[in-house]
Design an enzyme around this catalytic site. Sequence first.
Site, PDB file in Angstrom:
ATOM      1  N   GLN A 140       0.830  -1.216   0.000  1.00  0.00           N
ATOM      2  CA  GLN A 140       0.000   0.000   0.000  1.00  0.00           C
ATOM      3  C   GLN A 140       0.858   1.258   0.000  1.00  0.00           C
ATOM      4  OE1 GLN A 140      -2.765  -0.446   3.361  1.00  0.00           O
ATOM      5  NE2 GLN A 140      -4.346  -1.165   1.946  1.00  0.00           N
ATOM      6  N   ASP A 163       3.251   1.620  12.794  1.00  0.00           N
ATOM      7  CA  ASP A 163       2.174   1.091  13.624  1.00  0.00           C
ATOM      8  C   ASP A 163       1.436   2.237  14.305  1.00  0.00           C
ATOM      9  OD1 ASP A 163       0.496  -0.265  15.322  1.00  0.00           O
ATOM     10  OD2 ASP A 163       2.075  -1.458  16.279  1.00  0.00           O
ATOM     11  N   ALA A 164       0.140   2.284  14.102  1.00  0.00           N
ATOM     12  CA  ALA A 164      -0.681   3.343  14.698  1.00  0.00           C
ATOM     13  C   ALA A 164      -0.614   3.336  16.227  1.00  0.00           C
ATOM     14  CB  ALA A 164      -2.126   3.169  14.256  1.00  0.00           C
ATOM     15  N   GLU A 181     -11.780   4.087   8.951  1.00  0.00           N
ATOM     16  CA  GLU A 181     -11.935   2.638   8.918  1.00  0.00           C
ATOM     17  C   GLU A 181     -10.612   1.890   9.134  1.00  0.00           C
ATOM     18  OE1 GLU A 181     -14.698   0.918   6.162  1.00  0.00           O
ATOM     19  OE2 GLU A 181     -15.752   2.811   5.900  1.00  0.00           O
ATOM     20  N   HIS A 185      -9.103  -2.378  13.307  1.00  0.00           N
ATOM     21  CA  HIS A 185      -7.948  -3.291  13.294  1.00  0.00           C
ATOM     22  C   HIS A 185      -7.098  -3.175  14.556  1.00  0.00           C
ATOM     23  CE1 HIS A 185      -8.121  -4.839   9.203  1.00  0.00           C
ATOM     24  NE2 HIS A 185      -8.261  -3.630   8.704  1.00  0.00           N
TER      25      HIS A 185
HETATM   26  N1  SAH Z   1      -8.195   4.635   5.406  1.00  0.00           N
HETATM   27  C1  SAH Z   1      -8.000   3.949   4.165  1.00  0.00           C
HETATM   28  C2  SAH Z   1      -7.809   2.436   4.316  1.00  0.00           C
HETATM   29  C3  SAH Z   1      -8.765   1.679   5.206  1.00  0.00           C
HETATM   30  S1  SAH Z   1      -8.343  -0.035   5.251  1.00  0.00           S
HETATM   31  C4  SAH Z   1      -9.135   4.256   3.222  1.00  0.00           C
HETATM   32  O1  SAH Z   1     -10.174   4.695   3.711  1.00  0.00           O
HETATM   33  O2  SAH Z   1      -8.990   4.089   2.018  1.00  0.00           O
HETATM   34  C5  SAH Z   1      -7.513  -0.179   6.833  1.00  0.00           C
HETATM   35  C6  SAH Z   1      -6.092   0.352   6.848  1.00  0.00           C
HETATM   36  O3  SAH Z   1      -5.645   0.356   8.204  1.00  0.00           O
HETATM   37  C7  SAH Z   1      -5.065  -0.452   6.063  1.00  0.00           C
HETATM   38  O4  SAH Z   1      -4.273   0.416   5.303  1.00  0.00           O
HETATM   39  C8  SAH Z   1      -4.204  -1.105   7.156  1.00  0.00           C
HETATM   40  O5  SAH Z   1      -2.857  -1.348   6.802  1.00  0.00           O
HETATM   41  C9  SAH Z   1      -4.283  -0.048   8.228  1.00  0.00           C
HETATM   42  N2  SAH Z   1      -3.934  -0.509   9.569  1.00  0.00           N
HETATM   43  C10 SAH Z   1      -4.495  -1.493  10.284  1.00  0.00           C
HETATM   44  N3  SAH Z   1      -3.886  -1.626  11.476  1.00  0.00           N
HETATM   45  C11 SAH Z   1      -2.900  -0.701  11.515  1.00  0.00           C
HETATM   46  C12 SAH Z   1      -1.910  -0.330  12.468  1.00  0.00           C
HETATM   47  N4  SAH Z   1      -1.794  -0.955  13.642  1.00  0.00           N
HETATM   48  N5  SAH Z   1      -1.072   0.670  12.152  1.00  0.00           N
HETATM   49  C13 SAH Z   1      -1.148   1.318  10.970  1.00  0.00           C
HETATM   50  N6  SAH Z   1      -2.072   1.016  10.027  1.00  0.00           N
HETATM   51  C14 SAH Z   1      -2.928   0.019  10.293  1.00  0.00           C
END
Ligand code: SAH
Length: 384
Positions: A140, A163-164, A181, A185
């Site tokens: 991505q 990492d968020a 969204e 996660h």
């Molecule tokens: N916000 C974007 C993608 C949503 S999909 C849009 O609306 O188009 C979910 C995204 O969250 C993915 O890119 C995934 O890699 C990210 N994600 C999930 N857990 C994460 C974490 N701990 N740290 C950073 N990114 C994370």
Amino acid sequence: EFSMWRVLLGGACAASVRTGTTPLQLLRMGASTASKASFAELRSGDDLRSGIAGFYDASSGVWEEVWGEHMHHGYYADNGRKDHVQAQVDMVEQVLGWARVDDATPASMLDVGCGIGGSSRHLARKYGCSGVGITLSPVQVARAQQLSHAQGLGTQLSFQVADALDMPFADNSFDLVWAMESGEHMPDKRQFVAELARVCKPGGRVVVVAWCHRDLAPGEEALSPREERLLRAINRAFYLPRWCSVSEYSRLAAEQGLAQIRSDDWTDKVKRFWPAVILSAIRPRSLFSLLRSGFKTIRGALVMPLMILGQRRGLVKFGLITARKLPLPPPPSSPPSSFVSPRIPSTTNPVSAIRAEQVSPAEAKAGASILEPPPAGFEWGGFF
Ligand code: SAH
């Protein structure tokens, strides 16, 4: 779910006619990566992170091919919108309006869980702001950079794997912290909200749009076992840990000292989205890409009807939360300091904002559990 299988098989046959491949060959292609995937229960934080990264590495291409650069629900008011890609752009615009982001045009923005940067580019174009996007998926990041360069936003925007829950940014860095969204996660919602608040500048705004479970009713201590089972099936396919409710997010925002906390439930406005995704997935060309993209993507596609079921049962909610970091700047037309300042409206006070959420005692009790440290492992992973 059985009818979904039938639909997929029908689609596989249609795709095979178009591509000259036998249905069996197509299904074998789809299943080939399944053998490489682990069917074991995956439980640690590292497993979750690598599961998410692998899921988006594998599925982002096919999603983009069919749906474009936004990887989130579309917004459908009563406008009978037919163009689903436009409905996704509408979603970004509607959330910006709802969160009143225009009140203070952001100069810098962080897109937390940025996908391939759809929101980042929209915001950069709209506000002329600089921006950083983070995701766990290296595929991505590469695609987000490529698209941003191609759209002339290469110097305004940058993307990185991060990492968020442990962001490589200094405190007080961004005017707008945007999480579209991605919250679903996050295995530790409290740490997630704490990180969003930490990197937000004083006076800046945090916006979270996330899949949530319903608020608990008075007297209820937890979701029902049947509801938990449904969420578990969704979690395994989409690499999600435990969910929380919209009001739990608000409580966490208040705990971080954020102000002007507001939340909303837009489940009704997104309910046309998953049926549209399913229909698009069974078009022969999409189905061919889907099968080629492997097991993880196919499994994600197969549980899409469960999202519809969850929304219909009132379990799965589309939640919005926004808040600002203190101290807030004085309003533009603030009176001279000799004036008596007007009483601050109660909604700007985090404590009363929480009271306004009308959390039931049972829910407060259940909600307290997400304020505890997260459990050592997560109930997800494995085969569905
Ligand atoms: N916000 C974007 C993608 C949503 S999909 C849009 O609306 O188009 C979910 C995204 O969250 C993915 O890119 C995934 O890699 C990210 N994600 C999930 N857990 C994460 C974490 N701990 N740290 C950073 N990114 C994370």
